[in-house]
Design a protein around this motif. Structure first.
Motif, PDB file in Angstrom:
ATOM      1  N   ARG A 141     -40.111   5.371  55.549  1.00  0.00           N
ATOM      2  CA  ARG A 141     -39.369   6.474  56.169  1.00  0.00           C
ATOM      3  C   ARG A 141     -37.999   6.633  55.518  1.00  0.00           C
ATOM      4  NH1 ARG A 141     -41.114  10.288  59.696  1.00  0.00           N
ATOM      5  NH2 ARG A 141     -39.223  10.106  60.922  1.00  0.00           N
ATOM      6  N   LEU A 142     -37.316   5.519  55.321  1.00  0.00           N
ATOM      7  CA  LEU A 142     -35.989   5.591  54.709  1.00  0.00           C
ATOM      8  C   LEU A 142     -36.081   6.036  53.249  1.00  0.00           C
ATOM      9  CD1 LEU A 142     -32.960   5.150  54.840  1.00  0.00           C
ATOM     10  CD2 LEU A 142     -33.345   2.718  54.316  1.00  0.00           C
ATOM     11  N   PHE A 143     -37.073   5.535  52.530  1.00  0.00           N
ATOM     12  CA  PHE A 143     -37.212   5.874  51.117  1.00  0.00           C
ATOM     13  C   PHE A 143     -37.479   7.368  50.923  1.00  0.00           C
ATOM     14  CE2 PHE A 143     -40.048   6.600  47.480  1.00  0.00           C
ATOM     15  CZ  PHE A 143     -39.252   6.132  46.445  1.00  0.00           C
ATOM     16  N   PHE A 144     -38.436   7.914  51.671  1.00  0.00           N
ATOM     17  CA  PHE A 144     -38.789   9.316  51.481  1.00  0.00           C
ATOM     18  C   PHE A 144     -37.715  10.262  52.019  1.00  0.00           C
ATOM     19  CE2 PHE A 144     -43.138   7.600  50.957  1.00  0.00           C
ATOM     20  CZ  PHE A 144     -43.467   8.227  49.768  1.00  0.00           C
ATOM     21  N   LEU A 182     -42.593  16.825  51.813  1.00  0.00           N
ATOM     22  CA  LEU A 182     -43.904  17.013  52.444  1.00  0.00           C
ATOM     23  C   LEU A 182     -44.441  15.707  53.016  1.00  0.00           C
ATOM     24  CD1 LEU A 182     -45.570  19.395  49.813  1.00  0.00           C
ATOM     25  CD2 LEU A 182     -44.651  20.007  52.060  1.00  0.00           C
ATOM     26  N   ILE A 183     -44.285  14.612  52.277  1.00  0.00           N
ATOM     27  CA  ILE A 183     -44.762  13.317  52.771  1.00  0.00           C
ATOM     28  C   ILE A 183     -43.971  12.888  53.987  1.00  0.00           C
ATOM     29  CG2 ILE A 183     -45.009  10.866  52.205  1.00  0.00           C
ATOM     30  CD1 ILE A 183     -45.547  11.683  49.316  1.00  0.00           C
ATOM     31  N   PHE A 184     -42.656  13.060  53.957  1.00  0.00           N
ATOM     32  CA  PHE A 184     -41.804  12.677  55.085  1.00  0.00           C
ATOM     33  C   PHE A 184     -42.172  13.459  56.346  1.00  0.00           C
ATOM     34  CE2 PHE A 184     -38.045  13.128  57.752  1.00  0.00           C
ATOM     35  CZ  PHE A 184     -37.659  11.807  57.901  1.00  0.00           C
ATOM     36  N   ASN A 185     -42.369  14.759  56.207  1.00  0.00           N
ATOM     37  CA  ASN A 185     -42.700  15.593  57.379  1.00  0.00           C
ATOM     38  C   ASN A 185     -44.104  15.319  57.882  1.00  0.00           C
ATOM     39  OD1 ASN A 185     -40.190  16.861  57.398  1.00  0.00           O
ATOM     40  ND2 ASN A 185     -40.862  18.428  55.916  1.00  0.00           N
ATOM     41  N   SER A 186     -45.016  14.920  57.000  1.00  0.00           N
ATOM     42  CA  SER A 186     -46.402  14.658  57.426  1.00  0.00           C
ATOM     43  C   SER A 186     -46.527  13.355  58.203  1.00  0.00           C
ATOM     44  CB  SER A 186     -47.338  14.615  56.224  1.00  0.00           C
ATOM     45  OG  SER A 186     -47.047  13.496  55.389  1.00  0.00           O
ATOM     46  N   THR A 187     -45.559  12.449  58.021  1.00  0.00           N
ATOM     47  CA  THR A 187     -45.608  11.177  58.716  1.00  0.00           C
ATOM     48  C   THR A 187     -44.764  11.208  59.980  1.00  0.00           C
ATOM     49  OG1 THR A 187     -43.787  10.358  57.332  1.00  0.00           O
ATOM     50  CG2 THR A 187     -46.048   9.867  56.632  1.00  0.00           C
ATOM     51  N   SER A 213     -31.529  13.472  48.813  1.00  0.00           N
ATOM     52  CA  SER A 213     -30.648  13.265  47.662  1.00  0.00           C
ATOM     53  C   SER A 213     -31.172  13.939  46.402  1.00  0.00           C
ATOM     54  CB  SER A 213     -30.441  11.772  47.422  1.00  0.00           C
ATOM     55  OG  SER A 213     -31.664  11.146  47.089  1.00  0.00           O
ATOM     56  N   GLU A 214     -32.491  13.850  46.164  1.00  0.00           N
ATOM     57  CA  GLU A 214     -33.047  14.396  44.929  1.00  0.00           C
ATOM     58  C   GLU A 214     -33.786  15.717  45.125  1.00  0.00           C
ATOM     59  OE1 GLU A 214     -35.110  11.687  42.447  1.00  0.00           O
ATOM     60  OE2 GLU A 214     -33.888   9.947  43.001  1.00  0.00           O
ATOM     61  N   LYS A 215     -33.881  16.163  46.376  1.00  0.00           N
ATOM     62  CA  LYS A 215     -34.472  17.462  46.686  1.00  0.00           C
ATOM     63  C   LYS A 215     -35.910  17.591  46.167  1.00  0.00           C
ATOM     64  CE  LYS A 215     -30.455  18.685  48.326  1.00  0.00           C
ATOM     65  NZ  LYS A 215     -30.208  18.786  49.788  1.00  0.00           N
ATOM     66  N   LEU A 216     -36.681  16.514  46.295  1.00  0.00           N
ATOM     67  CA  LEU A 216     -38.066  16.545  45.831  1.00  0.00           C
ATOM     68  C   LEU A 216     -38.967  17.134  46.911  1.00  0.00           C
ATOM     69  CD1 LEU A 216     -38.412  13.089  44.037  1.00  0.00           C
ATOM     70  CD2 LEU A 216     -38.129  15.343  42.988  1.00  0.00           C
ATOM     71  N   VAL A 217     -39.724  18.161  46.531  1.00  0.00           N
ATOM     72  CA  VAL A 217     -40.618  18.810  47.489  1.00  0.00           C
ATOM     73  C   VAL A 217     -41.719  17.850  47.947  1.00  0.00           C
ATOM     74  CG1 VAL A 217     -42.242  20.722  47.828  1.00  0.00           C
ATOM     75  CG2 VAL A 217     -40.158  21.064  46.481  1.00  0.00           C
ATOM     76  N   SER A 231     -52.384  11.931  53.678  1.00  0.00           N
ATOM     77  CA  SER A 231     -51.032  11.364  53.595  1.00  0.00           C
ATOM     78  C   SER A 231     -51.047   9.996  52.933  1.00  0.00           C
ATOM     79  CB  SER A 231     -50.418  11.267  54.994  1.00  0.00           C
ATOM     80  OG  SER A 231     -50.274  12.545  55.569  1.00  0.00           O
ATOM     81  N   ALA A 232     -52.085   9.196  53.244  1.00  0.00           N
ATOM     82  CA  ALA A 232     -52.192   7.881  52.620  1.00  0.00           C
ATOM     83  C   ALA A 232     -52.357   8.001  51.109  1.00  0.00           C
ATOM     84  CB  ALA A 232     -53.369   7.111  53.228  1.00  0.00           C
ATOM     85  N   ARG A 233     -53.118   8.988  50.655  1.00  0.00           N
ATOM     86  CA  ARG A 233     -53.297   9.197  49.217  1.00  0.00           C
ATOM     87  C   ARG A 233     -52.012   9.708  48.576  1.00  0.00           C
ATOM     88  NH1 ARG A 233     -58.620   8.742  48.148  1.00  0.00           N
ATOM     89  NH2 ARG A 233     -60.048   9.021  49.901  1.00  0.00           N
ATOM     90  N   GLU A 234     -51.303  10.576  49.277  1.00  0.00           N
ATOM     91  CA  GLU A 234     -50.064  11.125  48.732  1.00  0.00           C
ATOM     92  C   GLU A 234     -49.000  10.046  48.570  1.00  0.00           C
ATOM     93  OE1 GLU A 234     -49.180  14.158  51.491  1.00  0.00           O
ATOM     94  OE2 GLU A 234     -50.738  15.541  50.764  1.00  0.00           O
TER      95      GLU A 234
END
Length: 288
Positions: free
Chosen positions: A266-269, A283-288, A275-279, A208-211
């Protein structure tokens, strides 16, 4: 004139200035100091500057250092690496008490080529303990530094350097110098301890840190958007750090930076995901 050339070359070496600057600097000095006889007669470009540093300043300093090492006890520190030119060289550093400066000094001694084209028979030996040890000892013998002056040896913990049963550089130094104090690199030992401790954690934490870092590194727009969110939370506009594979304990600074910017991340991801529907953001948001 020779004194001026040596002083000018020493400035380049001391401050890591490219020797190429001498192709223009001597002409500039003649133009600025047109009333100076020394400046008008100064003729030194990069080739001469390189020669002065290598054959005059370097050799003179090496002779002075060798004279000090003949009269004091010293420790030897070494680490082997392969440079960009594919030349495998162990760097040798000496640590001793300098009576002139009245303090302990750690000073570069020499780079020893493992595969020396002048001695092709060493190529077949490879980077063995015997080859590395002989290469280091030859540099001290060349300057008539007795082996009895060595009281310490430090290196990383690989078997070539620290193995037992007379199959390592350290064991060979022990045979020549009874009572020699041998110590492994503290940074390597701390790194191994931290690596073993991190195995108790889920691998997803480091991934997650690398992502997080990879999500920002190639997008100036994302970085600017994140700065705006940082200002909303009154956080310092720090960038995300990259967890390096070779820089020991770098993951500590990476985790500290993520924790510092946790609310903004958290707010950014969440915004990028919704808003932009980025996969990737999801994934990063759910992993944290």
């Amino acid at each position: 004139m020779a004194k001026a050339a040596i002083k000018l070359a020493s400035v380049l070496a001391a401050h890591n200035v490219p020797f190429k600057i001498m192709d223009h600097l001597s002409e500039v000095l003649r133009d600025i100091f047109n009333d100076s006889k020394i400046a008008q007669e100064l003729a030194m470009k990069r080739s001469k500057a390189t020669t002065v540093v290598t054959n005059v300043i370097g050799k003179s300093y090496k002779e002075q250092l060798a004279h000090k090492l003949r009269e004091t006890k010293l420790g030897v520190l070494t680490d082997e690496s392969t440079e960009v030119g594919s030349i495998k060289t162990p760097c040798v550093v000496v640590r001793f008490f300098d009576h002139d400066n009245e303090c302990v000094e750690s000073t570069f001694w020499e780079l020893c080529e493992v595969y020396n084209t002048a001695n092709p028979e060493n190529v077949g030996k490879g980077a063995t303990a015997s080859n590395l040890y002989e290469g280091m000892m030859k540099t001290f013998e060349k300057h008539e530094i007795p082996v009895t002056q060595m009281i310490g040896f430090g290196a990383d913990g690989c078997s070539v350097m620290m193995g037992a049963h007379n199959n390592s550089v350290a064991s060979r130094f022990r045979n020549e110098c009874p009572g020699l104090f041998v110590i492994k690199c503290v940074c390597h030992s701390a790194h191994l301890c931290a690596s073993e401790a991190c195995k108790a954690l889920r691998r997803k934490c480091e991934d997650s840190a690398r992502e997080v870092y990879n999500f920002f590194k190639c997008s100036s727009k994302r970085q600017c958007d994140f700065v705006q969110i940082q200002s909303f939370f009154h956080l310092k506009p720090h960038k995300m750090l990259h967890p390096s594979q070779t820089r020991w304990l770098s993951l500590v600074a990476v985790v500290q930076r993520i924790l510092e910017q946790w609310e903004a991340l958290r707010l950014f991801f969440s915004d990028m995901w919704l808003s932009e529907k980025l996969v990737a953001a999801e994934l990063i948001f759910n992993s944290t």
